[in-house]
Enzyme design. Structure first.
Site, PDB file in Angstrom:
ATOM      1  N   SER A   1       0.835  -1.207   0.000  1.00 39.36           N
ATOM      2  CA  SER A   1       0.000   0.000   0.000  1.00 39.36           C
ATOM      3  C   SER A   1       0.864   1.249   0.000  1.00 39.36           C
ATOM      4  CB  SER A   1      -0.922   0.007   1.229  1.00 39.36           C
ATOM      5  OG  SER A   1      -0.161   0.227   2.403  1.00 39.36           O
TER       6      SER A   1
ATOM      7  N   SER B   1       0.901   3.803   2.238  1.00 44.16           N
ATOM      8  CA  SER B   1       0.934   4.533   3.507  1.00 44.16           C
ATOM      9  C   SER B   1       2.322   5.017   3.908  1.00 44.16           C
ATOM     10  CB  SER B   1       0.362   3.671   4.640  1.00 44.16           C
ATOM     11  OG  SER B   1       1.220   2.591   4.945  1.00 44.16           O
TER      12      SER B   1
ATOM     13  N   LYS C   1       4.994   0.611   9.560  1.00 43.90           N
ATOM     14  CA  LYS C   1       4.837   2.040   9.850  1.00 43.90           C
ATOM     15  C   LYS C   1       6.116   2.541  10.508  1.00 43.90           C
ATOM     16  CE  LYS C   1       0.330   1.862   8.875  1.00 43.90           C
ATOM     17  NZ  LYS C   1      -0.254   2.502   7.664  1.00 43.90           N
TER      18      LYS C   1
ATOM     19  N   SER D   1      -2.862   7.020   5.621  1.00 45.12           N
ATOM     20  CA  SER D   1      -2.318   5.986   6.499  1.00 45.12           C
ATOM     21  C   SER D   1      -3.276   5.734   7.656  1.00 45.12           C
ATOM     22  CB  SER D   1      -0.946   6.416   7.046  1.00 45.12           C
ATOM     23  OG  SER D   1      -0.466   5.491   8.008  1.00 45.12           O
TER      24      SER D   1
END
Length: 262
Positions: free
Chosen positions: A40, A42, A102, A210
């Site tokens: 993705s 993010s 993250k 995100s």
């Protein structure tokens, strides 16, 4: 009959070889490095869809989530060491059960808040310096065919999609890029989050795209992540492909091969 015995012995030897190869691969994946594809947007522009990396599982020690299917037979963490603010971390989502990646922003005891798109850590703003724009083609990306979000509005298929880029500096001096898609986004203004002991606060570098610790895990966010869900640290991109299939060699991003993650 001799030929049949040799054939049977060859099959058994092949089975033993495959078995031990799988055992060795499983031990390697459990104790040392786990492969991870970026699915993705993010973490743009630090990590792009189609980046492939190995997660350093020795960095923070081990929990049951270090094993495939969370099958390690112990609770808590063993050989544990503390992650550092600014690390890019792979962890198990506490509700969805899938692996996320993250950046670690908040340590135990920290107070974290977003105000007008600026990160505040313990009441002090993390400085942001303009760093031009991040550009990409407005088209489906990766196997999941994600469509990028653009700060410059609806550009149409094949158009240039842009986002403002800033260099953010954390309290310890670590610098990394962040992107902005819109002003007054849903995560640009938040209450003060106090990180409990034994927990961590994560955010994506692509701040307006995100789902992270700013949001409740029951609603797709991450919330305050307990330490046992940490899997490892991402240090370097090994391989990268912009296409929907890895075999499409003309979509390989050779400039990202072995690129250090900052």
């Amino acid at each position: 009959m001799a030929k049949s015995g040799k054939a049977d012995g060859g099959i058994l030897e092949t089975i033993r070889t495959v078995f031990w190869a799988l055992v060795i691969a499983g031990v390697f994946r459990t104790l040392f490095f786990q492969p991870f594809w970026i699915p993705s947007e993010s973490m743009k522009d630090t990590l792009l869809i189609g980046d492939f990396l190995f997660v350093n599982k020795m960095a923070y020690g081990y929990s049951k989530y270090s094993c495939p299917f969370a099958m390690c037979p112990f609770s808590g963490r063993i050989l544990a060491s503390e992650p550092e603010r600014g690390d890019v971390v792979v962890f198990r989502h506490p509700v969805a059960g899938t692996d996320y990646i993250k950046r670690l922003i908040g340590l135990p005891g920290d107070k974290i808040q977003m105000k007008a798109g600026v990160l505040y850590i313990n009441g002090v703003a993390a400085p942001q310096e303009p760093a031009g724009t991040f550009q990409e083609v407005y088209e489906p990306q990766g196997p999941m065919r994600n469509i990028p979000q653009c700060e410059n509005g609806a550009v149409g298929a094949g158009g240039t999609c842009t986002k403002s880029r800033f260099v953010e500096t954390l309290p310890e001096g670590q610098k990394h890029n962040i992107l902005n898609i819109r002003d007054n986004g849903p995560g640009d203004d938040t209450p003060v989050f106090t990180v409990p002991e034994g927990h961590y606060f994560f955010m994506g570098d692509n701040r307006d795209n995100s789902t992270d610790s700013r949001y409740d895990p029951r609603a797709g966010g991450v919330g305050m992540l307990p330490a046992e869900y940490l899997i490892g640290r991402a240090d370097r991109v090994i391989f990268s492909s912009a296409g929907s299939r890895m075999v499409y060699f003309w979509t390989w991003r050779s400039d990202r091969f072995f690129k250090a993650i900052e």
